[in-house]
Design a protein around this motif. Structure first.
Motif, PDB file in Angstrom:
ATOM      1  N   LYS B 133       0.828  -1.194   0.000  1.00 43.50           N
ATOM      2  CA  LYS B 133       0.000   0.000   0.000  1.00 43.50           C
ATOM      3  C   LYS B 133       0.868   1.251   0.000  1.00 43.50           C
ATOM      4  O   LYS B 133       2.048   1.209   0.375  1.00 43.50           O
ATOM      5  CB  LYS B 133      -0.889   0.034   1.247  1.00 43.50           C
ATOM      6  N   ASP B 134       0.256   2.378  -0.351  1.00 41.77           N
ATOM      7  CA  ASP B 134       0.949   3.664  -0.293  1.00 41.77           C
ATOM      8  C   ASP B 134       1.477   3.908   1.117  1.00 41.77           C
ATOM      9  O   ASP B 134       0.791   3.645   2.105  1.00 41.77           O
ATOM     10  CB  ASP B 134      -0.036   4.783  -0.683  1.00 41.77           C
ATOM     11  N   GLU B 136       3.615   2.304   2.775  1.00 42.77           N
ATOM     12  CA  GLU B 136       4.108   1.104   3.480  1.00 42.77           C
ATOM     13  C   GLU B 136       5.633   1.065   3.420  1.00 42.77           C
ATOM     14  O   GLU B 136       6.251   1.462   2.445  1.00 42.77           O
ATOM     15  CB  GLU B 136       3.509  -0.151   2.806  1.00 42.77           C
TER      16      GLU B 136
END
Lengths: 188, 188
Positions: B133-134, B136
């Motif tokens: 995910k963004d 992460e």
């Protein structure tokens, strides 16, 4: 087992013959500071190591050795305009050349310039405790706050006279943000 | 999934106001070469970035941005005599300063000099395929021949306009001996 991580900045080892060419007949190395490996020391003498694109003034590590060897980072190599291979100390066949300039003369080094292969110096006792052998290639984790990483391709060197420490160059140290006192451990 | 690894050499991003101070009133950036991220390009204009101990002549990456930002390696920082923190792009509060010198004027940058936190640009589709995910933080393995390693503390940035690539600086690239076309993958 925690292994102290030491960062090696660019430096050189030198033969007695090259020392005399650069610093004059009967020149001797001048002790300046002991290093972590017993018997090794930084010297007062400094040499310009010159490549096609740039040069660096480097300290000599004593005592004198059978072969002259220059250890630089790959960042240094690029700035100097030379292609230094990643090698173990002493494995110099076909490595890069450079010009050495001292106060009394110059040496055209045909080969001897390398980027040192990352390595661990250790004693037989510590090697046994870590379960590793001389010349074994291991992975080593460094858990810094900002740039933790695992170095692969780390060679273990075992000798009774060594003190246990991992040596990496400035590129590797910066890639791990390993400023200050940092410890590593072998990943099994 | 294989991720292309790209090495970012020292460079800067600039505001329109700073561009005009350095290159003259109404100055515009001159496109020189497209970069891998869509819409980003290297410019013909170059700027001296000066620290207490040294300076580097750096290229500007366009287009102009809301804030001027200089990205250097920690090796560069040491040679310039400044303490650049490891930061994500845009996270500049309390970062290092430097003097910018252009043909028409100078800018005293109070903050904006960083060592970029290693990161992966990727699309929503590729992020889903990789299971990330963004924002992460992930570990990434690079299996080069001589200096394989696993980078920890790699931040993922997801945007539809990105092209999937990992960006590391020159220290990190050299620590992995990642010259040429190199691919990495996220360790799960």
């Amino acid at each position: 087992m925690d292994i102290l991580v030491e960062t090696s900045a660019r430096h050189m080892h030198i033969t007695q013959a090259d020392l005399e060419t650069l610093f004059g007949k009967s020149a001797e190395l001048t002790w300046k500071k002991d290093l972590s490996q017993p018997g090794q020391y930084a010297c007062a003498e400094r040499v310009d190591v010159v490549g096609p694109k740039g040069k660096f003034n480097m300290s000599i590590l004593g005592p004198v050795r059978p072969v002259t060897q220059v250890e630089i980072s790959l960042t240094d190599a690029r700035m100097m305009g030379i292609s230094a291979p990643v090698r173990e100390s002493g494995d110099l066949a076909g490595s890069a050349g450079a010009k050495l300039v001292g106060p009394a003369g110059e040496v055209e080094l045909k080969e001897g310039v390398i980027a040192a292969k990352r390595h661990i110096h250790t004693t037989p006792e510590d090697a046994a405790a870590m379960g590793v052998k001389d010349k074994e290639i291991v992975d080593v984790v460094i858990n810094t706050m900002e740039r933790a990483l695992v170095f692969g391709d780390v060679v273990v060197r075992v000798h009774p006279n060594f003190r246990t420490a991992m040596h990496i160059d400035t590129d590797e140290s910066n890639a791990a943000a390993a400023g200050g006192e940092v410890y590593a451990s072998i990943v099994k």
